[in-house]
Write a protein that holds these residues in place. Structure first.
Motif, mmCIF file in Angstrom:
data_model
loop_
_atom_site.group_PDB
_atom_site.id
_atom_site.type_symbol
_atom_site.label_atom_id
_atom_site.label_comp_id
_atom_site.label_asym_id
_atom_site.label_seq_id
_atom_site.Cartn_x
_atom_site.Cartn_y
_atom_site.Cartn_z
ATOM 1 N N MET A 86 -2.494 -7.689 -1.148
ATOM 2 C CA MET A 86 -3.380 -8.853 -1.106
ATOM 3 C C MET A 86 -3.872 -9.108 0.316
ATOM 4 O O MET A 86 -5.031 -9.441 0.536
ATOM 5 C CB MET A 86 -2.673 -10.095 -1.664
ATOM 6 N N PHE A 87 -2.982 -8.933 1.319
ATOM 7 C CA PHE A 87 -3.394 -9.099 2.705
ATOM 8 C C PHE A 87 -4.473 -8.084 3.063
ATOM 9 O O PHE A 87 -5.458 -8.419 3.720
ATOM 10 C CB PHE A 87 -2.201 -8.961 3.655
ATOM 11 N N ALA A 88 -4.291 -6.848 2.634
ATOM 12 C CA ALA A 88 -5.279 -5.807 2.919
ATOM 13 C C ALA A 88 -6.624 -6.160 2.288
ATOM 14 O O ALA A 88 -7.676 -6.001 2.919
ATOM 15 C CB ALA A 88 -4.793 -4.452 2.408
ATOM 16 N N ARG A 89 -6.594 -6.669 1.067
ATOM 17 C CA ARG A 89 -7.856 -7.060 0.413
ATOM 18 C C ARG A 89 -8.543 -8.195 1.161
ATOM 19 O O ARG A 89 -9.759 -8.186 1.342
ATOM 20 C CB ARG A 89 -7.587 -7.470 -1.030
ATOM 21 N N MET A 90 -7.759 -9.186 1.586
ATOM 22 C CA MET A 90 -8.355 -10.306 2.327
ATOM 23 C C MET A 90 -8.883 -9.832 3.680
ATOM 24 O O MET A 90 -9.962 -10.233 4.102
ATOM 25 C CB MET A 90 -7.324 -11.423 2.522
ATOM 26 N N LEU B 276 0.834 -1.197 0.000
ATOM 27 C CA LEU B 276 0.000 0.000 0.000
ATOM 28 C C LEU B 276 0.869 1.247 0.000
ATOM 29 O O LEU B 276 1.917 1.293 0.656
ATOM 30 C CB LEU B 276 -0.911 0.011 1.224
ATOM 31 N N SER B 277 0.438 2.262 -0.713
ATOM 32 C CA SER B 277 1.170 3.525 -0.765
ATOM 33 C C SER B 277 0.947 4.297 0.537
ATOM 34 O O SER B 277 0.114 3.936 1.372
ATOM 35 C CB SER B 277 0.704 4.365 -1.953
ATOM 36 N N TYR C 162 -4.656 7.886 9.913
ATOM 37 C CA TYR C 162 -3.525 8.617 10.480
ATOM 38 C C TYR C 162 -2.437 8.804 9.427
ATOM 39 O O TYR C 162 -2.191 7.924 8.622
ATOM 40 C CB TYR C 162 -2.912 7.853 11.661
ATOM 41 N N LYS C 163 -1.758 9.962 9.500
ATOM 42 C CA LYS C 163 -0.611 10.189 8.629
ATOM 43 C C LYS C 163 0.693 9.908 9.355
ATOM 44 O O LYS C 163 1.685 9.562 8.737
ATOM 45 C CB LYS C 163 -0.606 11.626 8.105
ATOM 46 N N LEU D 292 4.780 -1.383 6.216
ATOM 47 C CA LEU D 292 4.536 -1.886 4.870
ATOM 48 C C LEU D 292 3.476 -2.978 4.944
ATOM 49 O O LEU D 292 3.681 -4.012 5.581
ATOM 50 C CB LEU D 292 5.828 -2.442 4.266
ATOM 51 N N VAL D 293 2.353 -2.730 4.294
ATOM 52 C CA VAL D 293 1.228 -3.666 4.307
ATOM 53 C C VAL D 293 1.050 -4.195 2.894
ATOM 54 O O VAL D 293 0.951 -3.407 1.939
ATOM 55 C CB VAL D 293 -0.070 -2.978 4.784
#
Length: 80
Positions: free
Chosen positions: A47-51, A6-7, A17-18, A43-44
């Motif tokens: 694919m993990f974030a989508r799941m 993810l950016s 949060y920034k 760093l995320v």
């Protein structure tokens, strides 16, 4: 094409949060898997974030299906 992680903007949108310390705390509190860069940026994986968000089915993303059971098996009963 999107990167595999993810950016900065996407991570800020996700956590709200920034500041990186707050992002790490948010991710830890919710049991998200992440690693930290040398600069301390969490760093995320995309694919993990989508799941985790329910956008991808875990069975669909598994590229290694279980092995197929053979249709026959050899008979070793007569082998000495």
């Amino acid at each position: 094409m999107q990167a595999e992680i993810l950016s900065d903007d996407e991570l800020a949108d996700l956590t709200g949060y920034k500041h990186r310390a707050h992002q790490r705390k948010w991710l830890k509190d919710r049991n998200w898997v992440f690693i930290e860069s040398r600069g301390g940026r969490p760093l995320v994986g995309r694919m993990f974030a989508r799941m985790k968000l329910g956008m991808a089915n875990a069975t669909v993303s598994d590229q290694n299906p279980p092995p197929v059971k053979p249709a026959w098996t050899p008979d070793f009963s007569r082998v000495n």
